[in-house]
Design an enzyme around this catalytic site. Structure first.
Site, PDB file in Angstrom:
ATOM      1  N   ILE A   1      20.958  13.178 -12.704  1.00 19.72           N
ATOM      2  CA  ILE A   1      20.115  13.766 -11.947  1.00 19.72           C
ATOM      3  C   ILE A   1      20.379  13.421 -10.300  1.00 19.72           C
ATOM      4  CG2 ILE A   1      17.806  13.391 -11.149  1.00 19.72           C
ATOM      5  CD1 ILE A   1      16.958  13.391 -13.984  1.00 19.72           C
TER       6      ILE A   1
ATOM      7  N   ASP B   1      24.810   2.512  -7.035  1.00 23.34           N
ATOM      8  CA  ASP B   1      24.869   2.437  -8.636  1.00 23.34           C
ATOM      9  C   ASP B   1      25.694   1.611  -8.619  1.00 23.34           C
ATOM     10  OD1 ASP B   1      24.441   5.085 -10.795  1.00 23.34           O
ATOM     11  OD2 ASP B   1      25.100   3.412 -11.322  1.00 23.34           O
TER      12      ASP B   1
ATOM     13  N   SER C   1      11.899   8.492 -12.456  1.00 26.02           N
ATOM     14  CA  SER C   1      12.555   7.889 -13.609  1.00 26.02           C
ATOM     15  C   SER C   1      11.824   7.288 -14.425  1.00 26.02           C
ATOM     16  CB  SER C   1      13.663   6.846 -12.893  1.00 26.02           C
ATOM     17  OG  SER C   1      12.953   5.766 -12.468  1.00 26.02           O
TER      18      SER C   1
ATOM     19  N   ASP D   1       6.120  10.508 -10.445  1.00 20.03           N
ATOM     20  CA  ASP D   1       5.787  11.248 -11.800  1.00 20.03           C
ATOM     21  C   ASP D   1       5.770  10.555 -12.896  1.00 20.03           C
ATOM     22  OD1 ASP D   1       5.808  13.799 -13.115  1.00 20.03           O
ATOM     23  OD2 ASP D   1       7.684  13.621 -13.753  1.00 20.03           O
TER      24      ASP D   1
ATOM     25  N   GLU E   1       1.144   5.462 -19.675  1.00 23.73           N
ATOM     26  CA  GLU E   1       0.711   6.805 -19.613  1.00 23.73           C
ATOM     27  C   GLU E   1      -0.263   7.268 -20.780  1.00 23.73           C
ATOM     28  OE1 GLU E   1       4.361   9.007 -19.136  1.00 23.73           O
ATOM     29  OE2 GLU E   1       4.821   8.070 -17.415  1.00 23.73           O
TER      30      GLU E   1
ATOM     31  N   HIS F   1       4.035  13.214 -15.372  1.00 27.32           N
ATOM     32  CA  HIS F   1       5.478  12.914 -16.132  1.00 27.32           C
ATOM     33  C   HIS F   1       5.873  14.463 -16.432  1.00 27.32           C
ATOM     34  CE1 HIS F   1       7.888  10.287 -18.833  1.00 27.32           C
ATOM     35  NE2 HIS F   1       8.685  11.263 -18.215  1.00 27.32           N
TER      36      HIS F   1
ATOM     37  N   GLY G   1      10.555  17.236 -15.962  1.00 24.17           N
ATOM     38  CA  GLY G   1      11.301  18.211 -16.701  1.00 24.17           C
ATOM     39  C   GLY G   1      10.519  19.123 -17.380  1.00 24.17           C
TER      40      GLY G   1
END
Length: 397
Positions: free
Chosen positions: A151, A170, A228, A253, A258, A281, A284
């Site tokens: 991503i 990273d 993420s 998101d 949750e 969320h 995707g």
């Protein structure tokens, strides 16, 4: 065989599995550990998304389970090592919803830069607030990407095409795309980024990854995005920096806790802030991505159950095998020690079994060999393999 699919998995997954001969049960929400343990009797394939957790207790209650399909990117909700020890394959969809997440993040960057959450709220309240104050183009701004995987790299490409400067950090050695620049440390990235977007995984070591110190290190009036994992961000610290004005806006998101099912109450310390975008969320969750994920993961599950293929399994050795058109097939999952393949072949030769093809791979403590034979393997061969001190399981097709 029976398949249980949870959390509103796309109907195309049902079509794929039913076409391959499975009886499919659908449930709309996630299940607790106890509920799941009670639901797995006779279930060969289990499909989940990110809200269902597969623990060792769940696996112990599922003697018929062959494979778990994560119809999403992440697999941290599954006890992967415990599943591997039991010979249960776990599959996911590492690429299918990448573009959907990227497009959401790009939309959020623009919305925050143009202060659209505040503007639309005022319009709904009947207030005409036509002003350029605090509204900016994203062109020429610096996007800092933390986590430069599938991503992160695609976000880098799209953002650069929009005229943004891209820097990334990273811990893995990943090549830069386009004109993106690798930063030596996350602090270096935070100091110069007008927007910080997180794209790290949900491994336990990343819990609380981004907290008070990281928010303090961000460039004043920068924007923050997390699409993420919810557990990687300290939402209380984010709220403090939003209220102080140090952070200009945020979009989230994912959240530490949750709701389990559609329509359940959502609680967050970030609710009520007009410079915060909150989405349930759905990074995707586009029709295109969910259909692709449904087709991809269901195909992997059926391929393992019917043909023994572990291609792209995240916890077992990856053996790619062609469909079995003639003859018979055996899969042998075993402890990864020297000499097992020679032992298998010597045993088959002693029993007079004619091998026509063989595929082997190892991963960590496990090895997996798939053997095709012109005739059905003798019961003597199978019994001797099952009694081997190295055997985890033997299956035939």
């Amino acid at each position: 065989m029976k398949a249980l699919l949870l959390e509103n998995i796309h109907p195309v997954a049902v079509e794929v599995l039913e076409d391959r001969g499975f009886e499919v049960e659908l449930r709309p929400g996630s299940l607790s550990e106890a509920e799941l343990a009670q639901s797995l009797d006779g279930v060969a394939l289990l499909g989940i998304r990110s809200n269902t957790h597969i623990t060792e207790k769940v696996l112990d209650a599922a003697p018929d389970l062959l494979a778990v399909g994560c119809f999403c990117i992440g697999t941290n909700q599954v006890a992967l090592d415990a599943a591997a020890e039991r010979g249960i394959a776990v599959f996911n969809a590492p690429y299918s919803n990448t573009r959907s997440v990227v497009e959401l993040v790009i939309g959020e960057i623009i919305a925050l830069a143009r202060r659209l959450p505040e503007k639309t709220l005022r319009m709904h309240d009947g207030i005409w607030d036509k002003s350029a104050r605090g509204s900016h183009e994203v062109r020429g701004r610096t996007l800092g990407i933390v986590g430069y995987g599938n991503i992160g790299t695609q976000l880098s490409n799209v953002a650069e095409a929009m005229g943004m400067r891209v820097v990334f950090y990273d811990t893995a050695d990943r090549p830069a795309h386009g004109n993106a620049r690798r930063m030596r440390s996350m602090d270096d990235l935070l100091a110069i980024s007008d927007v910080v977007s997180l794209h790290v995984d949900g491994r336990p070591g990343n819990a609380g990854f981004f907290g008070p110190e990281q928010f303090k290190a961000m460039k004043p009036r920068a924007m923050f995005i997390n699409a993420s994992r919810g557990m990687v961000v300290d939402d209380l610290a984010l709220r403090d920096h939003l209220l102080s004005g140090h952070i200009a806006g945020a979009a989230l998101d994912v959240f530490p806790v949750e709701p389990k099912a559609q329509g359940d109450a959502f609680e967050s310390v970030l609710r009520g802030l007009d410079n915060v975008i909150l989405t349930p969320h759905v990074g995707g969750s586009t029709q295109e991505a969910q259909e692709e994920i449904g087709w991809f993961v269901a195909g992997k599950l059926a391929g393992f159950a019917h043909e023994g293929s572990t291609a792209l399994a995240v916890n077992l050795p990856a053996v790619v095998v062609p469909p079995l058109e003639t003859g018979h097939r055996m899969g042998f999952l075993h402890v990864n020690v020297p000499g097992v393949l020679a032992e298998v072949n010597a045993l088959l030769a002693q029993e007079g079994d004619n091998v026509t093809g063989q595929h082997l791979a190892t991963r960590g403590q496990l090895g997996y060999v798939v053997t095709d034979a012109s005739n059905q393997l003798s019961e003597g061969s199978l019994q001797r393999l099952r009694s081997s001190e190295h055997c985890r399981w033997v299956r035939t097709w």
